[in-house]
Scaffold this motif. Sequence first.
Motif, mmCIF file in Angstrom:
data_model
loop_
_atom_site.group_PDB
_atom_site.id
_atom_site.type_symbol
_atom_site.label_atom_id
_atom_site.label_comp_id
_atom_site.label_asym_id
_atom_site.label_seq_id
_atom_site.Cartn_x
_atom_site.Cartn_y
_atom_site.Cartn_z
ATOM 1 N N TRP A 4 0.833 -1.202 0.000
ATOM 2 C CA TRP A 4 0.000 0.000 0.000
ATOM 3 C C TRP A 4 0.871 1.257 0.000
ATOM 4 C CZ3 TRP A 4 -4.561 -0.683 -1.645
ATOM 5 C CH2 TRP A 4 -5.361 -1.740 -1.246
ATOM 6 N N ILE A 5 1.952 1.233 0.760
ATOM 7 C CA ILE A 5 2.853 2.387 0.817
ATOM 8 C C ILE A 5 3.522 2.604 -0.538
ATOM 9 C CG2 ILE A 5 4.971 3.275 1.875
ATOM 10 C CD1 ILE A 5 4.029 1.831 4.483
ATOM 11 N N ASP A 13 -1.905 8.780 -4.336
ATOM 12 C CA ASP A 13 -3.293 8.632 -3.916
ATOM 13 C C ASP A 13 -3.296 8.324 -2.423
ATOM 14 O OD1 ASP A 13 -5.893 7.769 -3.321
ATOM 15 O OD2 ASP A 13 -6.159 6.892 -5.325
ATOM 16 N N ARG A 14 -3.755 9.256 -1.621
ATOM 17 C CA ARG A 14 -3.692 9.142 -0.169
ATOM 18 C C ARG A 14 -4.538 7.990 0.380
ATOM 19 N NH1 ARG A 14 -0.531 12.480 2.015
ATOM 20 N NH2 ARG A 14 -1.342 12.299 4.115
ATOM 21 N N ALA A 85 7.831 15.859 1.318
ATOM 22 C CA ALA A 85 6.768 16.837 1.509
ATOM 23 C C ALA A 85 6.462 17.578 0.209
ATOM 24 C CB ALA A 85 7.162 17.824 2.620
ATOM 25 N N ARG A 86 7.497 17.843 -0.595
ATOM 26 C CA ARG A 86 7.272 18.526 -1.864
ATOM 27 C C ARG A 86 6.461 17.669 -2.823
ATOM 28 N NH1 ARG A 86 13.234 21.116 -2.804
ATOM 29 N NH2 ARG A 86 13.118 22.522 -1.044
ATOM 30 N N ALA A 87 6.688 16.361 -2.757
ATOM 31 C CA ALA A 87 5.948 15.456 -3.651
ATOM 32 C C ALA A 87 4.530 15.216 -3.179
ATOM 33 C CB ALA A 87 6.693 14.118 -3.777
ATOM 34 N N LEU A 88 4.269 15.413 -1.868
ATOM 35 C CA LEU A 88 2.929 15.219 -1.337
ATOM 36 C C LEU A 88 2.112 16.378 -1.735
ATOM 37 C CD1 LEU A 88 3.830 14.022 2.261
ATOM 38 C CD2 LEU A 88 3.110 12.617 0.368
#
Length: 88
Positions: A4-5, A13-14, A85-88
Amino acid sequence: MVAWIKAYDLTRDRRYLGQARDIFEAMTDGWDSTCGGGLWWSTSATYKNAIANELFLTVAAELHNRRPGTPGTRAGPGASGPGSARAL
């Protein structure tokens, strides 16, 4: 959980991260202090296995590393690439 990770890393996709988090949270119920701590191999609680515990700890670290603003991880300030964080 690791799958899943990885799906989250590929798609951003969160929902995938949420699935991993939900499974991880359910697994924490199996943790106790017997034999110095750790997860039981199965719900019958007959023995603790290093592999199950290693995977549990790996997922804990992987989920932590995907929290925005976590210093010293891929999700920390200035990080880039998958899980940052930048990719999120």
